[in-house]
Design a protein around this motif. Structure first.
Motif, PDB file in Angstrom:
ATOM      1  N   UNK A   1     -11.286 -41.983   5.581  1.00 28.54           N
ATOM      2  CA  UNK A   1     -12.690 -41.625   5.811  1.00 28.54           C
ATOM      3  C   UNK A   1     -12.943 -41.322   7.283  1.00 28.54           C
ATOM      4  N   UNK A   2     -12.278 -42.054   8.162  1.00 25.92           N
ATOM      5  CA  UNK A   2     -12.424 -41.802   9.601  1.00 25.92           C
ATOM      6  C   UNK A   2     -11.784 -40.463   9.979  1.00 25.92           C
ATOM      7  N   UNK A   3     -10.608 -40.185   9.418  1.00 26.14           N
ATOM      8  CA  UNK A   3      -9.930 -38.914   9.730  1.00 26.14           C
ATOM      9  C   UNK A   3     -10.749 -37.709   9.290  1.00 26.14           C
ATOM     10  N   UNK A   4     -11.462 -37.837   8.179  1.00 24.75           N
ATOM     11  CA  UNK A   4     -12.247 -36.709   7.671  1.00 24.75           C
ATOM     12  C   UNK A   4     -13.633 -36.632   8.312  1.00 24.75           C
ATOM     13  N   UNK A   5     -13.949 -37.611   9.154  1.00 26.39           N
ATOM     14  CA  UNK A   5     -15.245 -37.594   9.830  1.00 26.39           C
ATOM     15  C   UNK A   5     -16.376 -38.179   9.004  1.00 26.39           C
ATOM     16  N   UNK A   6     -16.046 -38.781   7.853  1.00 23.09           N
ATOM     17  CA  UNK A   6     -17.064 -39.388   7.003  1.00 23.09           C
ATOM     18  C   UNK A   6     -17.643 -40.641   7.655  1.00 23.09           C
ATOM     19  N   UNK A   7     -16.783 -41.405   8.330  1.00 23.57           N
ATOM     20  CA  UNK A   7     -17.212 -42.609   9.043  1.00 23.57           C
ATOM     21  C   UNK A   7     -16.597 -42.604  10.437  1.00 23.57           C
ATOM     22  N   UNK A   8     -17.146 -43.460  11.301  1.00 20.87           N
ATOM     23  CA  UNK A   8     -16.605 -43.622  12.660  1.00 20.87           C
ATOM     24  C   UNK A   8     -16.431 -45.110  12.908  1.00 20.87           C
ATOM     25  N   UNK A   9     -15.248 -45.505  13.342  1.00 16.97           N
ATOM     26  CA  UNK A   9     -14.964 -46.904  13.619  1.00 16.97           C
ATOM     27  C   UNK A   9     -15.653 -47.291  14.926  1.00 16.97           C
ATOM     28  N   UNK A  10     -16.513 -48.311  14.894  1.00 20.32           N
ATOM     29  CA  UNK A  10     -17.256 -48.715  16.093  1.00 20.32           C
ATOM     30  C   UNK A  10     -16.963 -50.160  16.486  1.00 20.32           C
ATOM     31  N   UNK A  11     -16.033 -50.796  15.804  1.00 23.15           N
ATOM     32  CA  UNK A  11     -15.711 -52.192  16.091  1.00 23.15           C
ATOM     33  C   UNK A  11     -15.231 -52.423  17.511  1.00 23.15           C
ATOM     34  N   UNK A  12     -14.619 -51.419  18.118  1.00 20.75           N
ATOM     35  CA  UNK A  12     -14.136 -51.574  19.489  1.00 20.75           C
ATOM     36  C   UNK A  12     -15.283 -51.652  20.497  1.00 20.75           C
ATOM     37  N   UNK A  13     -16.488 -51.285  20.077  1.00 18.88           N
ATOM     38  CA  UNK A  13     -17.661 -51.360  20.954  1.00 18.88           C
ATOM     39  C   UNK A  13     -18.302 -52.747  20.926  1.00 18.88           C
TER      40      UNK A  13
ATOM     41  N   UNK B   1     -21.352 -52.665   2.484  1.00 16.07           N
ATOM     42  CA  UNK B   1     -22.526 -51.826   2.513  1.00 16.07           C
ATOM     43  C   UNK B   1     -22.061 -50.395   2.352  1.00 16.07           C
ATOM     44  N   UNK B   2     -22.909 -49.541   1.911  1.00 15.12           N
ATOM     45  CA  UNK B   2     -22.500 -48.172   1.653  1.00 15.12           C
ATOM     46  C   UNK B   2     -23.320 -47.198   2.479  1.00 15.12           C
ATOM     47  N   UNK B   3     -22.743 -46.038   2.661  1.00 16.84           N
ATOM     48  CA  UNK B   3     -23.452 -44.963   3.333  1.00 16.84           C
ATOM     49  C   UNK B   3     -24.379 -44.300   2.326  1.00 16.84           C
ATOM     50  N   UNK B   4     -25.308 -43.442   2.784  1.00 19.58           N
ATOM     51  CA  UNK B   4     -26.172 -42.746   1.831  1.00 19.58           C
ATOM     52  C   UNK B   4     -25.379 -41.939   0.805  1.00 19.58           C
ATOM     53  N   UNK B   5     -24.153 -41.522   1.136  1.00 21.56           N
ATOM     54  CA  UNK B   5     -23.332 -40.742   0.208  1.00 21.56           C
ATOM     55  C   UNK B   5     -22.577 -41.627  -0.769  1.00 21.56           C
ATOM     56  N   UNK B   6     -22.837 -42.927  -0.752  1.00 19.44           N
ATOM     57  CA  UNK B   6     -22.206 -43.885  -1.653  1.00 19.44           C
ATOM     58  C   UNK B   6     -20.685 -43.851  -1.526  1.00 19.44           C
ATOM     59  N   UNK B   7     -20.196 -44.341  -0.418  1.00 16.81           N
ATOM     60  CA  UNK B   7     -18.759 -44.455  -0.224  1.00 16.81           C
ATOM     61  C   UNK B   7     -18.186 -45.293  -1.361  1.00 16.81           C
ATOM     62  N   UNK B   8     -17.196 -44.780  -2.091  1.00 13.77           N
ATOM     63  CA  UNK B   8     -16.691 -45.510  -3.253  1.00 13.77           C
ATOM     64  C   UNK B   8     -15.964 -46.792  -2.840  1.00 13.77           C
ATOM     65  N   UNK B   9     -16.141 -47.872  -3.615  1.00 18.16           N
ATOM     66  CA  UNK B   9     -15.387 -49.086  -3.337  1.00 18.16           C
ATOM     67  C   UNK B   9     -13.903 -48.780  -3.386  1.00 18.16           C
ATOM     68  N   UNK B  10     -13.140 -49.358  -2.484  1.00 14.13           N
ATOM     69  CA  UNK B  10     -11.709 -49.129  -2.450  1.00 14.13           C
ATOM     70  C   UNK B  10     -11.302 -47.884  -1.683  1.00 14.13           C
ATOM     71  N   UNK B  11     -12.277 -47.158  -1.129  1.00 11.59           N
ATOM     72  CA  UNK B  11     -11.946 -45.969  -0.345  1.00 11.59           C
ATOM     73  C   UNK B  11     -11.163 -46.382   0.898  1.00 11.59           C
TER      74      UNK B  11
END
Length: 115
Positions: free
Chosen positions: A16-28, A1-11
């Protein structure tokens, strides 16, 4: 699935997490598997090491269940698969399903491999 900004496939999800584009929530979430061989379970699936992985040990379908304790919006789902390393074990179809519990899951996306 993609974010509204269209995260490119293979990113790179870590970048993306380091730049703040996404946040890893799997640990929740609580993770469970339909089956796994000893030493190839949830811990290996989630350990950020590309040399370790989940290996199912049973009949299909092979399932990864991710259950959040409260209603959670997921905008991006990143899955790493390496056909050159895994060959016949690489999934050819991934079904993404959502719901309030295991019994009312609805398929929202099907991803087919391009190998």
């Amino acid at each position: 699935m993609t974010t509204p900004n269209k995260t490119p496939p293979g990113a790179d999800p870590k970048q993306l997490e380091r730049t703040g584009t996404v946040r890893e929530i799997g640990s929740q979430a609580v993770w469970s598997l339909s089956s796994c061989k000893p030493g190839f379970g949830v811990d290996q699936l989630r350990d950020d090491n590309l040399e370790t992985y989940w290996q199912s040990d049973g009949s299909q379908p092979h399932l990864v269940n991710i259950q959040f304790r409260r209603k959670t919006t997921v905008k991006t789902l990143c899955i790493y698969a390496d056909y050159k390393s895994d060959e016949s074990y690489t999934p050819s179809k991934i079904s993404v399903r959502v719901g309030n519990n295991f019994h009312n899951l609805q398929e929202i996306r099907v991803c087919l491999s391009n190998f």
